[in-house]
Design a protein around this motif. Structure first.
Motif, PDB file in Angstrom:
ATOM      1  N   ILE A 198       0.773  -1.124   0.053  1.00 36.13           N
ATOM      2  CA  ILE A 198       0.152   0.079  -0.153  1.00 36.13           C
ATOM      3  C   ILE A 198       0.705   1.175   0.189  1.00 36.13           C
ATOM      4  O   ILE A 198       0.575   2.228  -0.818  1.00 36.13           O
ATOM      5  CB  ILE A 198      -0.794  -0.084   1.166  1.00 36.13           C
ATOM      6  CG1 ILE A 198      -1.897  -0.969   1.057  1.00 36.13           C
ATOM      7  CG2 ILE A 198      -1.626   1.596   1.380  1.00 36.13           C
ATOM      8  CD1 ILE A 198      -2.927  -1.374   2.396  1.00 36.13           C
ATOM      9  N   PHE A 199       2.058   1.128   0.855  1.00 34.97           N
ATOM     10  CA  PHE A 199       2.690   2.579   0.921  1.00 34.97           C
ATOM     11  C   PHE A 199       3.643   2.827  -0.250  1.00 34.97           C
ATOM     12  O   PHE A 199       4.031   3.771  -0.793  1.00 34.97           O
ATOM     13  CB  PHE A 199       3.467   2.367   2.227  1.00 34.97           C
ATOM     14  CG  PHE A 199       2.734   2.944   3.425  1.00 34.97           C
ATOM     15  CD1 PHE A 199       2.459   4.185   3.868  1.00 34.97           C
ATOM     16  CD2 PHE A 199       2.289   1.856   4.250  1.00 34.97           C
ATOM     17  CE1 PHE A 199       1.947   4.696   4.858  1.00 34.97           C
ATOM     18  CE2 PHE A 199       1.519   2.078   5.541  1.00 34.97           C
ATOM     19  CZ  PHE A 199       1.209   3.816   5.642  1.00 34.97           C
ATOM     20  N   THR A 200       3.998   1.443  -1.048  1.00 38.32           N
ATOM     21  CA  THR A 200       4.821   1.727  -2.170  1.00 38.32           C
ATOM     22  C   THR A 200       3.960   2.161  -3.210  1.00 38.32           C
ATOM     23  O   THR A 200       4.269   3.103  -4.107  1.00 38.32           O
ATOM     24  CB  THR A 200       5.347   0.168  -2.528  1.00 38.32           C
ATOM     25  OG1 THR A 200       6.328  -0.167  -1.361  1.00 38.32           O
ATOM     26  CG2 THR A 200       6.264   0.322  -3.689  1.00 38.32           C
ATOM     27  N   CYS A 201       2.779   1.546  -3.167  1.00 34.17           N
ATOM     28  CA  CYS A 201       1.970   2.074  -4.486  1.00 34.17           C
ATOM     29  C   CYS A 201       1.418   3.619  -4.202  1.00 34.17           C
ATOM     30  O   CYS A 201       1.312   4.292  -5.222  1.00 34.17           O
ATOM     31  CB  CYS A 201       0.533   1.379  -4.500  1.00 34.17           C
ATOM     32  SG  CYS A 201       0.650  -0.566  -5.034  1.00 34.17           S
ATOM     33  N   CYS A 202       1.350   3.900  -3.139  1.00 30.90           N
ATOM     34  CA  CYS A 202       0.705   5.387  -2.792  1.00 30.90           C
ATOM     35  C   CYS A 202       2.214   6.322  -2.448  1.00 30.90           C
ATOM     36  O   CYS A 202       2.037   7.156  -1.843  1.00 30.90           O
ATOM     37  CB  CYS A 202      -0.212   5.475  -1.694  1.00 30.90           C
ATOM     38  SG  CYS A 202      -1.383   4.499  -2.065  1.00 30.90           S
ATOM     39  N   HIS A 203       3.308   5.760  -2.875  1.00 27.39           N
ATOM     40  CA  HIS A 203       4.618   6.756  -2.600  1.00 27.39           C
ATOM     41  C   HIS A 203       4.265   8.128  -3.294  1.00 27.39           C
ATOM     42  O   HIS A 203       3.956   8.278  -4.377  1.00 27.39           O
ATOM     43  CB  HIS A 203       5.738   6.114  -3.171  1.00 27.39           C
ATOM     44  CG  HIS A 203       7.163   6.668  -2.404  1.00 27.39           C
ATOM     45  ND1 HIS A 203       7.662   7.643  -2.747  1.00 27.39           N
ATOM     46  CD2 HIS A 203       7.992   6.228  -1.457  1.00 27.39           C
ATOM     47  CE1 HIS A 203       8.603   7.915  -2.135  1.00 27.39           C
ATOM     48  NE2 HIS A 203       8.692   6.944  -1.325  1.00 27.39           N
ATOM     49  N   PRO A 204       4.766   9.228  -2.509  1.00 28.12           N
ATOM     50  CA  PRO A 204       4.711  10.619  -3.136  1.00 28.12           C
ATOM     51  C   PRO A 204       5.398  10.816  -4.181  1.00 28.12           C
ATOM     52  O   PRO A 204       5.100  11.728  -5.066  1.00 28.12           O
ATOM     53  CB  PRO A 204       5.157  11.582  -1.943  1.00 28.12           C
ATOM     54  CG  PRO A 204       4.916  10.698  -0.729  1.00 28.12           C
ATOM     55  CD  PRO A 204       5.167   9.229  -1.072  1.00 28.12           C
ATOM     56  N   ALA A 205       6.556   9.978  -4.512  1.00 30.56           N
ATOM     57  CA  ALA A 205       7.382  10.266  -5.700  1.00 30.56           C
ATOM     58  C   ALA A 205       6.482   9.949  -7.085  1.00 30.56           C
ATOM     59  O   ALA A 205       6.925  10.207  -7.959  1.00 30.56           O
ATOM     60  CB  ALA A 205       8.495   9.274  -5.755  1.00 30.56           C
ATOM     61  N   LEU A 206       5.359   8.930  -6.979  1.00 33.09           N
ATOM     62  CA  LEU A 206       4.744   8.605  -7.984  1.00 33.09           C
ATOM     63  C   LEU A 206       3.680   9.696  -8.264  1.00 33.09           C
ATOM     64  O   LEU A 206       2.974  10.305  -7.302  1.00 33.09           O
ATOM     65  CB  LEU A 206       3.858   7.309  -7.750  1.00 33.09           C
ATOM     66  CG  LEU A 206       4.865   6.014  -7.749  1.00 33.09           C
ATOM     67  CD1 LEU A 206       4.176   4.647  -7.183  1.00 33.09           C
ATOM     68  CD2 LEU A 206       5.649   5.674  -8.993  1.00 33.09           C
ATOM     69  N   PRO A 207       3.351   9.901  -9.801  1.00 32.95           N
ATOM     70  CA  PRO A 207       2.385  10.774  -9.962  1.00 32.95           C
ATOM     71  C   PRO A 207       0.805  10.240  -9.485  1.00 32.95           C
ATOM     72  O   PRO A 207       0.733   9.077  -9.332  1.00 32.95           O
ATOM     73  CB  PRO A 207       2.168  10.902 -11.500  1.00 32.95           C
ATOM     74  CG  PRO A 207       3.384  10.199 -12.017  1.00 32.95           C
ATOM     75  CD  PRO A 207       3.941   9.196 -10.890  1.00 32.95           C
ATOM     76  N   PHE A 208      -0.096  11.073  -8.908  1.00 31.98           N
ATOM     77  CA  PHE A 208      -1.270  10.711  -8.327  1.00 31.98           C
ATOM     78  C   PHE A 208      -2.198   9.812  -8.964  1.00 31.98           C
ATOM     79  O   PHE A 208      -2.664   8.841  -8.602  1.00 31.98           O
ATOM     80  CB  PHE A 208      -1.988  11.795  -7.883  1.00 31.98           C
ATOM     81  CG  PHE A 208      -3.139  11.611  -6.874  1.00 31.98           C
ATOM     82  CD1 PHE A 208      -2.722  11.711  -5.571  1.00 31.98           C
ATOM     83  CD2 PHE A 208      -4.420  11.284  -7.163  1.00 31.98           C
ATOM     84  CE1 PHE A 208      -3.578  11.283  -4.482  1.00 31.98           C
ATOM     85  CE2 PHE A 208      -5.316  11.166  -6.216  1.00 31.98           C
ATOM     86  CZ  PHE A 208      -5.210  11.102  -4.821  1.00 31.98           C
ATOM     87  N   PRO A 209      -2.224   9.854 -10.382  1.00 31.09           N
ATOM     88  CA  PRO A 209      -2.831   8.926 -11.111  1.00 31.09           C
ATOM     89  C   PRO A 209      -2.532   7.605 -11.255  1.00 31.09           C
ATOM     90  O   PRO A 209      -3.187   6.648 -11.213  1.00 31.09           O
ATOM     91  CB  PRO A 209      -3.081   9.700 -12.583  1.00 31.09           C
ATOM     92  CG  PRO A 209      -3.007  11.109 -12.334  1.00 31.09           C
ATOM     93  CD  PRO A 209      -1.909  11.201 -11.173  1.00 31.09           C
ATOM     94  N   ALA A 210      -1.184   7.493 -11.108  1.00 37.93           N
ATOM     95  CA  ALA A 210      -0.250   6.378 -11.468  1.00 37.93           C
ATOM     96  C   ALA A 210      -0.516   5.687  -9.882  1.00 37.93           C
ATOM     97  O   ALA A 210      -0.751   4.466  -9.787  1.00 37.93           O
ATOM     98  CB  ALA A 210       1.175   6.601 -11.590  1.00 37.93           C
ATOM     99  N   ARG A 211      -0.543   6.218  -8.786  1.00 37.13           N
ATOM    100  CA  ARG A 211      -0.922   5.655  -7.515  1.00 37.13           C
ATOM    101  C   ARG A 211      -2.074   5.285  -7.250  1.00 37.13           C
ATOM    102  O   ARG A 211      -2.535   3.963  -6.931  1.00 37.13           O
ATOM    103  CB  ARG A 211      -0.725   6.846  -6.256  1.00 37.13           C
ATOM    104  CG  ARG A 211       0.644   7.397  -6.191  1.00 37.13           C
ATOM    105  CD  ARG A 211       0.371   8.515  -5.149  1.00 37.13           C
ATOM    106  NE  ARG A 211       1.242   9.654  -5.240  1.00 37.13           N
ATOM    107  CZ  ARG A 211       1.071  10.883  -4.368  1.00 37.13           C
ATOM    108  NH1 ARG A 211       0.274  10.778  -3.504  1.00 37.13           N
ATOM    109  NH2 ARG A 211       1.877  11.845  -4.864  1.00 37.13           N
ATOM    110  N   VAL A 212      -3.170   5.772  -8.004  1.00 34.43           N
ATOM    111  CA  VAL A 212      -4.681   5.124  -8.160  1.00 34.43           C
ATOM    112  C   VAL A 212      -4.622   3.790  -8.937  1.00 34.43           C
ATOM    113  O   VAL A 212      -5.159   2.685  -8.571  1.00 34.43           O
ATOM    114  CB  VAL A 212      -5.643   6.279  -8.490  1.00 34.43           C
ATOM    115  CG1 VAL A 212      -6.812   5.557  -8.580  1.00 34.43           C
ATOM    116  CG2 VAL A 212      -5.574   7.461  -7.584  1.00 34.43           C
TER     117      VAL A 212
END
Length: 405
Positions: A112-126
């Motif tokens: 979860i924390f890897t998928c939602c890492h701030p270094a990723l663009p927000f659409p990519a996190r989703v």
């Protein structure tokens, strides 16, 4: 032999409950996201052919994880460059579900924390969260967000590449970083829920995915009140979602038949909120859930405790200031202290320009003007809102209000 329909039901249930755990465990073992997903898919396919003969195992998750792990080892053995990974796997326990001495043993939390890492663009996190944790296919995610499948596939590929190239760690953040990083995770889950909440026919299923992922997060972080606050908010909003429209027309909150709201969801949301509040660490999701609870527990619109809601919006503005919060607070003040007081705040917001292009600003102003008997000004505001309304249901509602004047 087990009946095919029983096996299919067992595999479907396991996919829902175990997919995220299987993928997370394999990523933790191999560090290879694509390999993890491929081997997880192979494991579920194997279940469809093996379980009818051998029966559904007592621990489907353990069976699937072990099968996927063995597939990963077989794949890595064919790759001479994967010797180091194989040595790493050889040191791991054969049963990945055995207890460990780690403070947080569940690999899903790391995922979860890897998928939602701030270094990723927000659409990519989703997209990455829905793919790896909820098990949605690329096509399903693309359909849910009204995006081309090829575009979504590229987004997922870029996100995985970014994780490798940027060295984003597969771990739970240290304690001092957890509050900030948790807020990023909660924002992703709330966006997923809201995309489904605003879906007019509910066909995209994202509201259910948001609730499912929030439940997982609460189980993994039981001492984090904001995770519980978000889950409570989702449950309380979901309780009334089915009655937001009537024949394709938006039904405002005050006109909804509250006897038709889902009482079981309201009870679950209220209980979850009470548990969060008992931890005495307030946060914006808990406050929003408290506002939703004020509406959900009122017998009808007339019984709504607007002074309490206005006070809660004041607290929310302190915790998470935004012009949208200010707009909602203006409505609460209008209902608690008089239309004139609320209109004055709405006009201040309009003059500030902070909500230019946001359709709910003129829509809210139109509604307050209508209640205040200012018909001509209300009509102009409804027309302005119509030009900005994003959905057909909202446009139908605004059109009906305009005609009603």
């Amino acid at each position: 032999m087990t009946a095919p329909q029983e096996v299919r039901a067992a595999v479907d249930a396991a996919y829902r409950d175990e997919w995220g755990q299987v993928v997370a465990t394999l990523i933790g073992m191999t560090g290879d996201w694509d390999l993890a997903e491929d081997c997880a898919q192979d494991a579920f396919a194997a279940a469809l052919t093996t379980w009818p003969r051998d029966g559904v195992p007592a621990r489907p998750g353990a069976w699937l994880t072990t099968t996927a792990r063995n597939r990963a080892i077989d794949r890595l053995r064919r790759d001479t460059a994967a010797t180091a990974k194989l040595r790493q796997l050889a040191l791991l326990p054969r049963d990945p579900l055995e207890p460990t001495t780690e403070a947080i043993p569940d690999d899903r939390l790391r995922l979860i924390f890897t998928c939602c890492h701030p270094a990723l663009p927000f659409p990519a996190r989703v997209a990455l969260t829905l793919r790896t944790l909820a098990g949605l296919s690329t096509a399903e995610i693309a359909k849910a967000f009204l995006t081309a499948e090829s575009t979504m596939a590229q987004r997922l590929v870029r996100a995985k590449r970014k994780i490798v190239e940027a060295g984003i760690p597969y771990r739970v953040p240290p304690a001092e970083m957890l509050p900030h990083r948790l807020s990023a995770v909660l924002a992703v889950l709330y966006l997923i829920f809201n995309e489904g909440y605003d879906d007019e026919d509910g066909s995209r299923g994202l509201a259910a995915e948001g609730i499912y992922l929030a439940r997982v997060l609460v189980r993994l972080l039981p001492d984090e009140p904001e995770a519980r606050g978000l889950l409570a908010l989702m449950l309380l909003l979901e309780a009334r979602r089915a009655h937001r429209t009537d024949d394709g027309v938006l039904v405002p909150l005050e006109d909804q038949d509250r006897s038709r709201w889902d009482r079981a969801l309201i009870a679950a949301g209220t209980e979850t909120l009470e548990t969060a509040l008992a931890m005495r660490r307030s946060g914006p999701y808990q406050v929003q859930a408290a506002i939703a609870a004020c509406h959900a527990t009122a017998a009808d619109a007339a019984a709504t405790d607007w002074p309490q809601i206005a006070m809660l919006y004041r607290e929310l503005a302190r915790l998470a200031p935004s012009p949208v919060v200010d707009l909602n607070r203006a409505v609460a003040i209008a209902m608690a202290d008089g239309i004139g007081a609320g209109l004055a705040l709405v006009d201040e917001l309009a003059e500030s320009g902070r909500l230019d292009g946001y359709y709910l600003l003129p829509a809210t102003r139109a509604d307050l003007l209508r209640r205040n008997g200012q018909v001509r000004e209300a009509a102009a505001a409804y027309e302005a809102a119509l030009k900005l309304a994003p959905t057909a249901a909202e446009r139908r509602y605004l059109t009906a209000r305009l005609r009603g004047l």
